[in-house]
Design an enzyme around this catalytic site. Structure first.
Site, PDB file in Angstrom:
ATOM      1  N   CYS A   1      37.117  35.597  49.199  1.00 32.92           N
ATOM      2  CA  CYS A   1      37.683  34.274  48.907  1.00 32.92           C
ATOM      3  C   CYS A   1      37.222  33.226  49.928  1.00 32.92           C
ATOM      4  O   CYS A   1      36.070  32.804  49.871  1.00 32.92           O
ATOM      5  CB  CYS A   1      39.204  34.369  48.780  1.00 32.92           C
ATOM      6  SG  CYS A   1      39.903  32.991  47.867  1.00 32.92           S
TER       7      CYS A   1
ATOM      8  N   HIS B   1      40.732  38.915  46.200  1.00 32.97           N
ATOM      9  CA  HIS B   1      41.262  39.474  47.453  1.00 32.97           C
ATOM     10  C   HIS B   1      41.506  40.979  47.326  1.00 32.97           C
ATOM     11  O   HIS B   1      42.656  41.395  47.108  1.00 32.97           O
ATOM     12  CB  HIS B   1      42.604  38.829  47.793  1.00 32.97           C
ATOM     13  CG  HIS B   1      42.550  37.389  48.138  1.00 32.97           C
ATOM     14  ND1 HIS B   1      42.399  36.930  49.430  1.00 32.97           N
ATOM     15  CD2 HIS B   1      42.638  36.286  47.366  1.00 32.97           C
ATOM     16  CE1 HIS B   1      42.401  35.606  49.431  1.00 32.97           C
ATOM     17  NE2 HIS B   1      42.547  35.193  48.195  1.00 32.97           N
TER      18      HIS B   1
ATOM     19  N   GLU C   1      41.868  42.933  49.577  1.00 29.01           N
ATOM     20  CA  GLU C   1      42.781  43.292  50.681  1.00 29.01           C
ATOM     21  C   GLU C   1      44.253  43.166  50.274  1.00 29.01           C
ATOM     22  O   GLU C   1      45.125  43.642  51.001  1.00 29.01           O
ATOM     23  CB  GLU C   1      42.488  42.432  51.922  1.00 29.01           C
ATOM     24  CG  GLU C   1      42.891  40.954  51.839  1.00 29.01           C
ATOM     25  CD  GLU C   1      41.856  40.060  51.157  1.00 29.01           C
ATOM     26  OE1 GLU C   1      40.959  40.587  50.465  1.00 29.01           O
ATOM     27  OE2 GLU C   1      41.955  38.832  51.316  1.00 29.01           O
TER      28      GLU C   1
HETATM   29  N1  GLN Z   1      40.712  27.630  48.702  1.00 26.31           N
HETATM   30  C1  GLN Z   1      40.578  28.321  49.932  1.00 26.31           C
HETATM   31  C2  GLN Z   1      39.497  27.752  50.817  1.00 26.31           C
HETATM   32  O1  GLN Z   1      38.889  26.797  50.513  1.00 26.31           O
HETATM   33  C3  GLN Z   1      40.295  29.798  49.730  1.00 26.31           C
HETATM   34  C4  GLN Z   1      41.498  30.466  49.158  1.00 26.31           C
HETATM   35  C5  GLN Z   1      41.711  31.850  49.588  1.00 26.31           C
HETATM   36  O2  GLN Z   1      41.035  32.403  50.482  1.00 26.31           O
HETATM   37  N2  GLN Z   1      42.728  32.450  49.031  1.00 26.31           N
HETATM   38  O3  GLN Z   1      39.295  28.292  51.835  1.00 26.31           O
END
Ligand code: GLN
Length: 217
Positions: free
Chosen positions: A100, A196, A198
């Site tokens: 992410c 994710h 994790e």
């Molecule tokens: N939108 C987040 C960012 O720009 C990422 C979101 C996440 O890691 N759950 O970092």
């Protein structure tokens, strides 16, 4: 017991040749899902180490950049003097995995980044930040992840990015079925997921990364 002279002379190598008994996988511990990744790495049978300083980065064989907030992780990496060492280790071939916000950090090209936000450029891909919507649009989806077997992977997306395009050296590992968007990729020793792994008990993606690290160490 006779001792071999060869073991006593000459400079000792920085890294012992051959597989290391205790391959260490670092988790960049500046912000985000650090504890969850440490637990998932252990669940995949590898040794997990938090990394906050350049010296700690030197000591690991691979690194995970967690989900969280990529603008904050970037700012803290700069404050902790980690941006240069991170780029250096990645360029030298250290295996990396970003989930992410970590995927955003690994992108060569970023759409929708905050002003001044930089990335590490480990994967030849364009990533669109917050592409799946804001917090309210967080969702779960069953994905087939290449290399993780035939059983679907229950993927958690939270303000997730997607991958808009990839260069020729990038392998697409998963697409999100509802949108058809690319959400998991690998290029050489770099792995990234828009979701994710994790945050679930399924450690198959961490196991893929642990294998990548063991192959290199
Ligand atoms: N939108 C987040 C960012 O720009 C990422 C979101 C996440 O890691 N759950 O970092």
């Amino acid at each position: 017991m006779p001792t071999s002279d060869a073991a006593l002379i000459g400079p000792s190598p920085a890294r012992p040749a051959g597989p290391r008994a205790h391959t260490a996988i670092g988790v960049l511990a500046l912000q985000g899902d650090v504890a969850e990744h440490l637990q998932a790495v252990a669940g995949a049978g590898a040794r997990a180490v938090p990394v906050r300083r350049p010296g700690e980065l030197d000591a690991v064989d691979g690194l995970i950049i967690p989900g969280g907030e990529s603008t904050t992780i970037w700012k803290l990496a700069a404050v902790f003097d980690l941006a240069g060492p991170l780029r250096g280790r990645i360029a030298a071939g250290m295996p990396v995995f970003g989930s992410c916000a970590g995927m955003i950090m690994l992108a060569a090209r970023l759409v929708g980044g905050a002003s001044g936000q930089e990335t590490l450029g480990a994967i030849d891909m364009t990533v669109r930040r917050n592409a799946f919507g804001r917090q309210a649009e967080s969702f779960e989806s069953d994905l087939l992840v290449r290399g993780a077997g035939d059983a679907p992977f229950r993927a958690v997306f939270i303000r997730a990015p997607w991958v808009e395009d990839v260069g020729p050296g990038v392998e697409v590992l998963a697409t999100e079925p509802r949108t058809g968007r690319i959400v998991a990729v690998r290029q050489g020793r770099a792995l990234a997921t828009a979701f994710h792994p994790e945050l679930t008990r399924d450690t198959r993606v961490h196991a893929i990364f642990a294998d990548m690290v063991r192959e290199e160490s």
